[in-house]
Design a protein around this motif. Structure first.
Motif, mmCIF file in Angstrom:
data_model
loop_
_atom_site.group_PDB
_atom_site.id
_atom_site.type_symbol
_atom_site.label_atom_id
_atom_site.label_comp_id
_atom_site.label_asym_id
_atom_site.label_seq_id
_atom_site.Cartn_x
_atom_site.Cartn_y
_atom_site.Cartn_z
ATOM 1 N N GLY A 100 0.813 -1.212 0.000
ATOM 2 C CA GLY A 100 0.000 0.000 0.000
ATOM 3 C C GLY A 100 0.841 1.254 0.000
ATOM 4 N N ALA A 101 1.992 1.201 0.667
ATOM 5 C CA ALA A 101 2.857 2.377 0.762
ATOM 6 C C ALA A 101 3.531 2.683 -0.564
ATOM 7 C CB ALA A 101 3.908 2.169 1.847
ATOM 8 N N LYS A 102 3.933 1.654 -1.298
ATOM 9 C CA LYS A 102 4.625 1.923 -2.558
ATOM 10 C C LYS A 102 3.677 2.514 -3.603
ATOM 11 C CE LYS A 102 4.450 -2.799 -4.361
ATOM 12 N NZ LYS A 102 5.255 -4.003 -4.550
ATOM 13 N N LYS A 103 2.360 2.307 -3.435
ATOM 14 C CA LYS A 103 1.392 2.911 -4.342
ATOM 15 C C LYS A 103 1.079 4.355 -3.966
ATOM 16 C CE LYS A 103 -0.732 -1.586 -4.786
ATOM 17 N NZ LYS A 103 -1.843 -2.431 -4.322
ATOM 18 N N ARG A 104 1.307 4.728 -2.709
ATOM 19 C CA ARG A 104 0.887 6.035 -2.218
ATOM 20 C C ARG A 104 1.999 7.065 -2.108
ATOM 21 N NH1 ARG A 104 -2.579 2.358 -0.154
ATOM 22 N NH2 ARG A 104 -4.732 3.024 0.174
ATOM 23 N N PHE A 105 3.241 6.625 -1.981
ATOM 24 C CA PHE A 105 4.362 7.539 -1.755
ATOM 25 C C PHE A 105 5.400 7.384 -2.851
ATOM 26 C CE2 PHE A 105 2.824 6.369 2.530
ATOM 27 C CZ PHE A 105 2.410 7.618 2.956
ATOM 28 N N SER A 106 6.137 8.474 -3.112
ATOM 29 C CA SER A 106 7.271 8.404 -4.029
ATOM 30 C C SER A 106 8.356 9.334 -3.534
ATOM 31 C CB SER A 106 6.841 8.771 -5.444
ATOM 32 O OG SER A 106 6.339 10.089 -5.476
ATOM 33 N N LEU A 107 9.584 9.016 -3.879
ATOM 34 C CA LEU A 107 10.735 9.784 -3.425
ATOM 35 C C LEU A 107 11.052 10.908 -4.400
ATOM 36 C CD1 LEU A 107 13.228 7.037 -2.251
ATOM 37 C CD2 LEU A 107 12.202 8.792 -0.839
ATOM 38 N N ARG A 109 3.535 12.887 -1.269
ATOM 39 C CA ARG A 109 2.275 12.222 -0.953
ATOM 40 C C ARG A 109 1.138 12.998 -1.601
ATOM 41 N NH1 ARG A 109 -0.860 15.168 2.331
ATOM 42 N NH2 ARG A 109 0.146 16.824 3.496
ATOM 43 N N LYS A 110 0.013 12.337 -1.748
ATOM 44 C CA LYS A 110 -1.187 12.994 -2.256
ATOM 45 C C LYS A 110 -2.081 13.354 -1.081
ATOM 46 C CE LYS A 110 -1.244 10.828 -6.773
ATOM 47 N NZ LYS A 110 -1.953 9.950 -7.697
ATOM 48 N N HIS A 111 -3.003 14.277 -1.323
ATOM 49 C CA HIS A 111 -3.941 14.688 -0.290
ATOM 50 C C HIS A 111 -5.113 13.715 -0.215
ATOM 51 C CE1 HIS A 111 -2.338 18.621 0.861
ATOM 52 N NE2 HIS A 111 -1.927 18.712 -0.395
ATOM 53 N N ASP A 143 10.132 3.310 6.975
ATOM 54 C CA ASP A 143 10.063 1.911 7.375
ATOM 55 C C ASP A 143 9.098 1.122 6.493
ATOM 56 O OD1 ASP A 143 11.909 2.221 9.371
ATOM 57 O OD2 ASP A 143 10.438 2.412 10.979
ATOM 58 N N MET A 144 7.973 1.754 6.139
ATOM 59 C CA MET A 144 7.002 1.080 5.272
ATOM 60 C C MET A 144 7.576 0.884 3.873
ATOM 61 S SD MET A 144 3.226 2.477 6.216
ATOM 62 C CE MET A 144 3.522 4.224 6.319
ATOM 63 N N LEU A 145 8.383 1.840 3.408
ATOM 64 C CA LEU A 145 8.979 1.745 2.085
ATOM 65 C C LEU A 145 10.278 0.947 2.081
ATOM 66 C CD1 LEU A 145 8.398 5.403 0.867
ATOM 67 C CD2 LEU A 145 7.176 3.365 0.128
ATOM 68 N N ALA A 146 10.732 0.538 3.269
ATOM 69 C CA ALA A 146 11.985 -0.224 3.437
ATOM 70 C C ALA A 146 13.161 0.516 2.817
ATOM 71 C CB ALA A 146 11.840 -1.620 2.851
ATOM 72 N N ILE A 147 13.268 1.810 3.147
ATOM 73 C CA ILE A 147 14.378 2.649 2.652
ATOM 74 C C ILE A 147 15.522 2.585 3.641
ATOM 75 C CG2 ILE A 147 15.066 4.984 2.031
ATOM 76 C CD1 ILE A 147 12.192 5.478 1.198
#
Length: 64
Positions: free
Chosen positions: A9-16, A24-26, A60-64
């Motif tokens: 879910g995190a990889k669909k919602r966030f980007s670096l 992030r989106k609103h 942590d969710m994105l395992a960065i």
């Protein structure tokens, strides 16, 4: 120890970004848009950045 997996879910919602910040989106832009003003919907269109308080949790969710 195995590698950390990225939360799907995190990889669909966030980007670096290039500088390492997280975009992030609103929220509140997906449905029930008829009762929201045009100004409100237009403001929600713009991309935001994850706050510094939430940065470690999202990383942590994105395992960065």
């Amino acid at each position: 120890m195995p590698k950390m997996k990225t939360k799907s879910g995190a990889k669909k919602r966030f980007s670096l970004t290039g500088t390492g910040k997280i975009k992030r989106k609103h929220a509140y832009k997906s449905h029930i848009l008829t009762k929201k003003t045009t100004k409100q919907k237009r403001a929600l269109t713009h991309v935001g950045l994850v706050s510094s308080a939430d940065m470690n949790r999202v990383k942590d969710m994105l395992a960065i």
